[in-house]
Scaffold this motif. Structure first.
Motif, PDB file in Angstrom:
ATOM      1  N   MET A 107      85.611  12.771  51.826  1.00  0.00           N
ATOM      2  CA  MET A 107      86.543  13.815  51.436  1.00  0.00           C
ATOM      3  C   MET A 107      86.129  14.368  50.075  1.00  0.00           C
ATOM      4  N   GLN A 108      86.188  15.670  49.969  1.00  0.00           N
ATOM      5  CA  GLN A 108      85.841  16.352  48.728  1.00  0.00           C
ATOM      6  C   GLN A 108      87.109  16.521  47.902  1.00  0.00           C
ATOM      7  N   ASP A 109      87.152  15.914  46.712  1.00  0.00           N
ATOM      8  CA  ASP A 109      88.345  15.992  45.880  1.00  0.00           C
ATOM      9  C   ASP A 109      88.274  17.093  44.830  1.00  0.00           C
ATOM     10  N   GLU A 110      87.096  17.324  44.303  1.00  0.00           N
ATOM     11  CA  GLU A 110      86.964  18.335  43.252  1.00  0.00           C
ATOM     12  C   GLU A 110      85.692  19.121  43.459  1.00  0.00           C
ATOM     13  N   PRO A 111      85.698  20.377  43.187  1.00  0.00           N
ATOM     14  CA  PRO A 111      86.846  21.160  42.721  1.00  0.00           C
ATOM     15  C   PRO A 111      87.826  21.408  43.858  1.00  0.00           C
ATOM     16  N   THR A 112      89.072  21.580  43.473  1.00  0.00           N
ATOM     17  CA  THR A 112      90.124  21.848  44.451  1.00  0.00           C
ATOM     18  C   THR A 112      89.996  23.285  44.948  1.00  0.00           C
ATOM     19  N   PRO A 113      90.615  23.602  46.072  1.00  0.00           N
ATOM     20  CA  PRO A 113      90.600  24.997  46.521  1.00  0.00           C
ATOM     21  C   PRO A 113      91.142  25.954  45.458  1.00  0.00           C
ATOM     22  N   THR A 114      92.182  25.546  44.769  1.00  0.00           N
ATOM     23  CA  THR A 114      92.742  26.392  43.704  1.00  0.00           C
ATOM     24  C   THR A 114      91.712  26.632  42.612  1.00  0.00           C
ATOM     25  N   GLU A 115      91.023  25.583  42.194  1.00  0.00           N
ATOM     26  CA  GLU A 115      90.003  25.722  41.148  1.00  0.00           C
ATOM     27  C   GLU A 115      88.858  26.614  41.609  1.00  0.00           C
ATOM     28  N   LEU A 116      88.458  26.496  42.875  1.00  0.00           N
ATOM     29  CA  LEU A 116      87.378  27.332  43.398  1.00  0.00           C
ATOM     30  C   LEU A 116      87.764  28.808  43.403  1.00  0.00           C
ATOM     31  N   VAL A 117      88.947  29.106  43.901  1.00  0.00           N
ATOM     32  CA  VAL A 117      89.391  30.500  43.959  1.00  0.00           C
ATOM     33  C   VAL A 117      89.536  31.062  42.554  1.00  0.00           C
ATOM     34  N   LYS A 118      90.103  30.283  41.634  1.00  0.00           N
ATOM     35  CA  LYS A 118      90.258  30.727  40.251  1.00  0.00           C
ATOM     36  C   LYS A 118      88.894  30.972  39.608  1.00  0.00           C
ATOM     37  N   ALA A 119      87.918  30.104  39.866  1.00  0.00           N
ATOM     38  CA  ALA A 119      86.579  30.274  39.296  1.00  0.00           C
ATOM     39  C   ALA A 119      85.927  31.556  39.797  1.00  0.00           C
ATOM     40  N   VAL A 120      86.082  31.860  41.080  1.00  0.00           N
ATOM     41  CA  VAL A 120      85.520  33.099  41.623  1.00  0.00           C
ATOM     42  C   VAL A 120      86.203  34.308  40.984  1.00  0.00           C
ATOM     43  N   ALA A 121      87.527  34.279  40.890  1.00  0.00           N
ATOM     44  CA  ALA A 121      88.254  35.392  40.276  1.00  0.00           C
ATOM     45  C   ALA A 121      87.823  35.590  38.825  1.00  0.00           C
ATOM     46  N   ASP A 122      87.711  34.498  38.087  1.00  0.00           N
ATOM     47  CA  ASP A 122      87.288  34.595  36.681  1.00  0.00           C
ATOM     48  C   ASP A 122      85.871  35.144  36.554  1.00  0.00           C
ATOM     49  N   PHE A 123      84.959  34.690  37.427  1.00  0.00           N
ATOM     50  CA  PHE A 123      83.588  35.190  37.413  1.00  0.00           C
ATOM     51  C   PHE A 123      83.569  36.695  37.676  1.00  0.00           C
ATOM     52  N   LEU A 124      84.281  37.137  38.689  1.00  0.00           N
ATOM     53  CA  LEU A 124      84.317  38.565  39.011  1.00  0.00           C
ATOM     54  C   LEU A 124      84.943  39.371  37.876  1.00  0.00           C
ATOM     55  N   ARG A 125      86.030  38.842  37.315  1.00  0.00           N
ATOM     56  CA  ARG A 125      86.735  39.548  36.238  1.00  0.00           C
ATOM     57  C   ARG A 125      85.884  39.637  34.971  1.00  0.00           C
ATOM     58  N   ASN A 126      85.239  38.523  34.596  1.00  0.00           N
ATOM     59  CA  ASN A 126      84.548  38.456  33.305  1.00  0.00           C
ATOM     60  C   ASN A 126      83.086  38.893  33.358  1.00  0.00           C
ATOM     61  N   ASP A 127      82.403  38.645  34.466  1.00  0.00           N
ATOM     62  CA  ASP A 127      80.968  38.916  34.518  1.00  0.00           C
ATOM     63  C   ASP A 127      80.595  40.149  35.326  1.00  0.00           C
ATOM     64  N   ILE A 128      81.335  40.443  36.370  1.00  0.00           N
ATOM     65  CA  ILE A 128      80.975  41.554  37.250  1.00  0.00           C
ATOM     66  C   ILE A 128      81.750  42.831  36.926  1.00  0.00           C
ATOM     67  N   ALA A 129      83.040  42.715  36.667  1.00  0.00           N
ATOM     68  CA  ALA A 129      83.867  43.898  36.412  1.00  0.00           C
ATOM     69  C   ALA A 129      83.317  44.790  35.303  1.00  0.00           C
ATOM     70  N   PRO A 130      82.823  44.237  34.179  1.00  0.00           N
ATOM     71  CA  PRO A 130      82.310  45.112  33.132  1.00  0.00           C
ATOM     72  C   PRO A 130      81.091  45.939  33.559  1.00  0.00           C
TER      73      PRO A 130
END
Length: 128
Positions: A1-24
């Motif tokens: 069983m995969q405990d980390e990163p959690t689904p929440t952490e994965l989705v948040k990491a993708v959103a943060d990457f898109l917001r901070n690195d791609i959006a600009p």
């Protein structure tokens, strides 16, 4: 069983990457579409972190108010039916508070930046 990163952490990491690195790097319609995608990912994070506790509290309130046990969907059907037949109304103890809290909880997940939600969420219960 995969405990980390959690689904929440994965989705948040993708959103943060898109917001901070791609959006600009984008502009115009592409930037708009990216913001829509980021908003959807942010919504998923809020659903994963906030919806379950809010729904559990809603279910408890409904059980107490209706004097019945059941799943949240069924309890909401019972409440809607009783409102429709007139046996439950705003004079019913706890209904107004239940509806208000349920609305605030749903807005916290769906539209936390909505100006009216922010104003009402910041008020104490005695202010309402």
């Amino acid at each position: 069983m995969q405990d980390e990163p959690t689904p929440t952490e994965l989705v948040k990491a993708v959103a943060d990457f898109l917001r901070n690195d791609i959006a600009p790097l984008l502009s115009g319609h592409q930037a708009f579409k990216l913001r829509v995608g980021i908003n959807a990912l942010d919504l998923v994070v809020r659903q994963l972190t906030q919806a379950a506790p809010a729904e559990a509290a809603e279910q408890v309130r409904l059980k107490e108010m209706l004097g019945e046990d059941g799943a949240l969907l069924e309890l909401n059907r019972v409440l809607a039916s009783r409102i429709a037949d007139g046996s439950v109304g705003l004079e019913t103890a706890g209904l107004k508070e239940h509806l208000w809290q349920t609305t605030l909880d749903k807005l916290a997940v769906d539209q936390p930046n909505y100006a009216s939600y922010k104003r009402e969420a910041g008020r104490g219960r005695d202010d309402a």
